[in-house]
Design a protein around this motif. Sequence first.
Motif, PDB file in Angstrom:
ATOM      1  N   ARG A 118       0.839  -1.211   0.000  1.00  0.00           N
ATOM      2  CA  ARG A 118       0.000   0.000   0.000  1.00  0.00           C
ATOM      3  C   ARG A 118       0.869   1.254   0.000  1.00  0.00           C
ATOM      4  O   ARG A 118       0.484   2.286  -0.520  1.00  0.00           O
ATOM      5  CB  ARG A 118      -0.918   0.036   1.227  1.00  0.00           C
ATOM      6  CG  ARG A 118      -2.090  -0.891   1.168  1.00  0.00           C
ATOM      7  CD  ARG A 118      -2.901  -0.817   2.471  1.00  0.00           C
ATOM      8  NE  ARG A 118      -3.460   0.512   2.696  1.00  0.00           N
ATOM      9  CZ  ARG A 118      -4.562   0.978   2.128  1.00  0.00           C
ATOM     10  NH1 ARG A 118      -5.226   0.241   1.275  1.00  0.00           N
ATOM     11  NH2 ARG A 118      -4.998   2.190   2.406  1.00  0.00           N
ATOM     12  N   PRO A 124      -2.733   2.189  -3.126  1.00  0.00           N
ATOM     13  CA  PRO A 124      -3.480   1.452  -2.100  1.00  0.00           C
ATOM     14  C   PRO A 124      -4.617   0.586  -2.657  1.00  0.00           C
ATOM     15  O   PRO A 124      -4.823  -0.533  -2.189  1.00  0.00           O
ATOM     16  CB  PRO A 124      -4.024   2.554  -1.189  1.00  0.00           C
ATOM     17  CG  PRO A 124      -3.029   3.669  -1.334  1.00  0.00           C
ATOM     18  CD  PRO A 124      -2.586   3.604  -2.779  1.00  0.00           C
ATOM     19  N   ASP A 128      -4.790  -3.375  -2.093  1.00  0.00           N
ATOM     20  CA  ASP A 128      -5.954  -3.995  -1.443  1.00  0.00           C
ATOM     21  C   ASP A 128      -6.545  -5.096  -2.316  1.00  0.00           C
ATOM     22  O   ASP A 128      -7.252  -5.966  -1.820  1.00  0.00           O
ATOM     23  CB  ASP A 128      -7.027  -2.944  -1.139  1.00  0.00           C
ATOM     24  CG  ASP A 128      -6.637  -2.039   0.011  1.00  0.00           C
ATOM     25  OD1 ASP A 128      -5.684  -2.376   0.742  1.00  0.00           O
ATOM     26  OD2 ASP A 128      -7.283  -0.986   0.179  1.00  0.00           O
TER      27      ASP A 128
END
Length: 146
Positions: A118, A124, A128
């Motif tokens: 991230r 990010p 994820d």
Amino acid sequence: MKLFADGAIFSQLIQLNDGYTDGHKGEWIMNPDFFARSFRVYWDLNYQIHVHVNGDAGLDMVLDQLELNMRRLPRPDHRTVIVHFAVSTPEQVARIKRLGAIVSANPYYPVALADNYRTNGMDPERADGLRPTAVSDVVRREPRHQ
């Protein structure tokens, strides 16, 4: 037969469609032209093909070859295996299912890497996405009849 698409996730050498946040590039283990020729040879010989692939750009290349060969020489029960399966999109997951491939995901990737990536190398949202649980949609298949 096992073929190799892009590099390892731990070294951040996977091929990403949107690239890395620090600007470095992933690597091909087999260059795409050589990969395409190799895939075709083993496809034509009726081998089951397993492919080491981690990034979404690498996965696009693999799925393009699978689809091309399915059209050229249909093999309804080819059982092509996507090995590792680190970064993908929902559209790619749907395509895997439509093409009848199998996913052998590494469930440790999100645990080991997502938080670090991230802030190091991936945006990010992409980090994820290191969620192999998306594979559950791919593996819901009809029982195989012999």
